[in-house]
Each structure stands twice: as structure tokens, then as C-alpha cells.
Design a protein around this motif. Structure first.
Motif, PDB file in Angstrom:
ATOM      1  N   MET A  11      35.854  35.009  44.104  1.00  7.31           N
ATOM      2  CA  MET A  11      36.841  35.736  43.337  1.00  7.31           C
ATOM      3  C   MET A  11      37.260  34.873  42.161  1.00  7.31           C
ATOM      4  O   MET A  11      37.494  33.677  42.303  1.00  7.31           O
ATOM      5  CB  MET A  11      38.047  36.061  44.208  1.00  7.31           C
ATOM      6  N   THR A  12      37.371  35.490  41.000  1.00  8.90           N
ATOM      7  CA  THR A  12      37.860  34.810  39.807  1.00  8.90           C
ATOM      8  C   THR A  12      39.073  35.574  39.299  1.00  8.90           C
ATOM      9  O   THR A  12      39.010  36.794  39.116  1.00  8.90           O
ATOM     10  CB  THR A  12      36.785  34.778  38.703  1.00  8.90           C
ATOM     11  N   LEU A  13      40.161  34.865  39.097  1.00 12.55           N
ATOM     12  CA  LEU A  13      41.390  35.454  38.592  1.00 12.55           C
ATOM     13  C   LEU A  13      41.703  34.789  37.260  1.00 12.55           C
ATOM     14  O   LEU A  13      41.788  33.568  37.180  1.00 12.55           O
ATOM     15  CB  LEU A  13      42.534  35.225  39.583  1.00 12.55           C
ATOM     16  N   THR A  14      41.848  35.595  36.216  1.00 14.45           N
ATOM     17  CA  THR A  14      42.167  35.090  34.890  1.00 14.45           C
ATOM     18  C   THR A  14      43.492  35.714  34.460  1.00 14.45           C
ATOM     19  O   THR A  14      43.605  36.941  34.408  1.00 14.45           O
ATOM     20  CB  THR A  14      41.068  35.465  33.879  1.00 14.45           C
ATOM     21  N   LEU A  15      44.479  34.872  34.181  1.00 13.57           N
ATOM     22  CA  LEU A  15      45.807  35.347  33.784  1.00 13.57           C
ATOM     23  C   LEU A  15      46.223  34.714  32.463  1.00 13.57           C
ATOM     24  O   LEU A  15      45.820  33.604  32.148  1.00 13.57           O
ATOM     25  CB  LEU A  15      46.850  34.981  34.849  1.00 13.57           C
ATOM     26  N   HIS A  16      47.041  35.428  31.714  1.00 11.41           N
ATOM     27  CA  HIS A  16      47.648  34.885  30.506  1.00 11.41           C
ATOM     28  C   HIS A  16      49.108  35.309  30.472  1.00 11.41           C
ATOM     29  O   HIS A  16      49.535  36.164  31.267  1.00 11.41           O
ATOM     30  CB  HIS A  16      46.894  35.344  29.244  1.00 11.41           C
ATOM     31  N   ALA A  17      49.884  34.721  29.590  1.00 13.48           N
ATOM     32  CA  ALA A  17      51.317  35.022  29.504  1.00 13.48           C
ATOM     33  C   ALA A  17      51.522  36.496  29.157  1.00 13.48           C
ATOM     34  O   ALA A  17      50.819  37.062  28.316  1.00 13.48           O
ATOM     35  CB  ALA A  17      51.974  34.141  28.450  1.00 13.48           C
TER      36      ALA A  17
END
Length: 100
Positions: free
Chosen positions: A1-7
Motif C-alpha cells: 500500500m502506498t499513501l501519498t498526502l499533502h497539506a
């Protein structure tokens, strides 16, 4: 699983998750790729909802539906824990670690 978050602010798109889940017995990838919206913000946990959801790898019979809800809590500088309540698939990791 890859989780990519930004503000992002509550109600805005905050990132995406890509899961690769191998079907037992068949070997097909039945994971989903989802665009996530920040639903709720507390100091911890954060609640995300999938606003789009498509199969990570096209496989016959794989259905990914938007609306899944995920709860993540910060556990140290580089670790998030995935809450037991939510829409995660059985066998999903309970902890996510930052990879740089």
C-alpha cells in the motif's frame, strides 16, 4: 500500500492511496487506487473518505467503489496507524511507515 498526502483543509482533496492486494488462489491484483478527501480533523485521528476509486490493475470482476472511509492516527514522527473501524480490506497493514 502506498499513501501519498499533502497539506489540505477539511473537505479538500488531500492525496491518494494505492493498494496492491493479491487474491488468494487466483493471484490477480484486486487492490484499488483512491483519491482521498479529508473528512474530519482532530489532533488525532484524521478521517479520510475516498471520492474516486478504480482498480489498481485491471482484472476481471474487480469492483472498486467510492465512499470508503479510513481513520489514521499519528504514532511518532514517521508512523501512522490505521484504525480498526473503516473500509480497509482484510489483511491491510495496521501501521504505515514513511519511506524517504
Amino acid at each position: 500500500m502506498t499513501l501519498t498526502l499533502h497539506a489540505a483543509e477539511r473537505g479538500e482533496l488531500v492525496g491518494r492511496q494505492v493498494s496492491q492486494v493479491t487474491e488468494a488462489g487466483g493471484g490477480d491484483d484486486i487492490g484499488c487506487t483512491e483519491t482521498l478527501r479529508l473528512q474530519e480533523t482532530h489532533p488525532t485521528p484524521l478521517v479520510f473518505q475516498a471520492v474516486t476509486s478504480t482498480p489498481t490493475a485491471p482484472s476481471p470482476g474487480v469492483v472498486c467503489s467510492p465512499g470508503s472511509v479510513y481513520t489514521l492516527a499519528k504514532r511518532g514522527a514517521d508512523t501512522l496507524s490505521l484504525g480498526a473501524e473503516g473500509s480497509q480490506t482484510a489483511g491491510s497493514p495496521s501501521r504505515l511507515r514513511r519511506v524517504t
